[in-house]
Enzyme design. Sequence first.
Site, PDB file in Angstrom:
ATOM      1  N   SER A 152       0.851  -1.188   0.000  1.00 11.13           N
ATOM      2  CA  SER A 152       0.000   0.000   0.000  1.00 11.13           C
ATOM      3  C   SER A 152       0.884   1.234   0.000  1.00 11.13           C
ATOM      4  O   SER A 152       2.028   1.196   0.485  1.00 11.13           O
ATOM      5  CB  SER A 152      -0.886   0.011   1.249  1.00 11.13           C
ATOM      6  OG  SER A 152      -1.522   1.271   1.421  1.00 11.13           O
ATOM      7  N   TYR A 165      -0.877  -0.895   9.920  1.00 11.62           N
ATOM      8  CA  TYR A 165      -1.129  -1.178   8.502  1.00 11.62           C
ATOM      9  C   TYR A 165       0.088  -0.808   7.660  1.00 11.62           C
ATOM     10  O   TYR A 165       0.526  -1.577   6.801  1.00 11.62           O
ATOM     11  CB  TYR A 165      -2.357  -0.382   8.068  1.00 11.62           C
ATOM     12  CG  TYR A 165      -2.828  -0.632   6.659  1.00 11.62           C
ATOM     13  CD1 TYR A 165      -3.548  -1.774   6.335  1.00 11.62           C
ATOM     14  CD2 TYR A 165      -2.581   0.299   5.656  1.00 11.62           C
ATOM     15  CE1 TYR A 165      -4.003  -1.995   5.045  1.00 11.62           C
ATOM     16  CE2 TYR A 165      -3.031   0.091   4.362  1.00 11.62           C
ATOM     17  CZ  TYR A 165      -3.738  -1.062   4.064  1.00 11.62           C
ATOM     18  OH  TYR A 165      -4.187  -1.278   2.779  1.00 11.62           O
ATOM     19  N   LYS A 169       2.392  -3.364   5.506  1.00 12.64           N
ATOM     20  CA  LYS A 169       2.454  -3.209   4.053  1.00 12.64           C
ATOM     21  C   LYS A 169       3.879  -2.942   3.570  1.00 12.64           C
ATOM     22  O   LYS A 169       4.276  -3.392   2.491  1.00 12.64           O
ATOM     23  CB  LYS A 169       1.509  -2.093   3.614  1.00 12.64           C
ATOM     24  CG  LYS A 169       0.024  -2.452   3.761  1.00 12.64           C
ATOM     25  CD  LYS A 169      -0.288  -3.772   3.082  1.00 12.64           C
ATOM     26  CE  LYS A 169      -1.785  -4.002   2.931  1.00 12.64           C
ATOM     27  NZ  LYS A 169      -2.079  -5.310   2.289  1.00 12.64           N
TER      28      LYS A 169
END
Length: 309
Positions: A152, A165, A169
């Site tokens: 991401s 997150y 990622k």
Amino acid sequence: MSIRFDGRVAIVTGAGAGLGRSHALGLAERGARVVVNDLGAATDGTGRSSDAAQAVVEEIRAAGGEAMAHGADVASEEQVADMVARTMDAWGRIDILINNAGILRDKTFAKMALDDFRKVIEVHLMGSTTCTHACWPIMREQGYGRVVLTASSSGLYGNFGQAGYGAAKAAMVGLMNVLHLEGARDNIRVNTLAPTAATRMTEDLIPPDALALMAPEKITPGVLWLVSEDGPSRFIMGAGAGCFARARIFETPGITLTDDDLSPEAVAAAFDAMSDTEGQEALVDAFSQTRKYVANAARARGLSLDWGN
């Protein structure tokens, strides 16, 4: 050149909705037999239902394709092993793995519970690792495999409130780099997708006018190229709204300090020189950096070493 997947078997995780669903449908449309994996959880990872995965399977079958559903929790070694075993029982091979499953538990670092951080790491990083590890020996035995890890922009560039997150990622790139090297001799190619799309995870974060441009289906063509027979390896693909780009990690030539010049003050004074991008390069492995530094240090001292650059 027409990209087809006839005779290939693909597993797509988190394929009950959004990007995963789009990838599964795209693979099936071009001839692949597809395992539609989805836990059926909410975006924060809670709950469980097989309805979403089964609905995608029915879509594929209605269009004349072959598919099966499996509700494995990607972070569960036992459940993933069962998914892989059922795939092998049904179709005898696994050619493609698209690691797409993920959850969100966004909070600022100061307010974040460490249990939430661990859960995000568990699903994104350990989930991708667990699924890839289960498929890896099969791909090695076949002498063929195509793996996509989903990163991401939050991991590549950062995003407020997404420490867990973003960390998970960013780890996809490190995992890709190693698996690319280890899989090369067995024709296993490993790539990373950094997508931005209108999904359950982003619908509350992106303005409606922008969401209209960002359908998951506008990313899937890039993914299908990544997992194709002639696809690349070690490619970080940024994708969204029909746009595709390559992200790379470069290292500048840097500076070399010796003897009395080797001090914190000298490092600080060389900030601009260290940051100068002229002559920067992408290093092929960790030892490339070691060879570079040793060669630079030897050169600065007038030594001749027949090693590296």
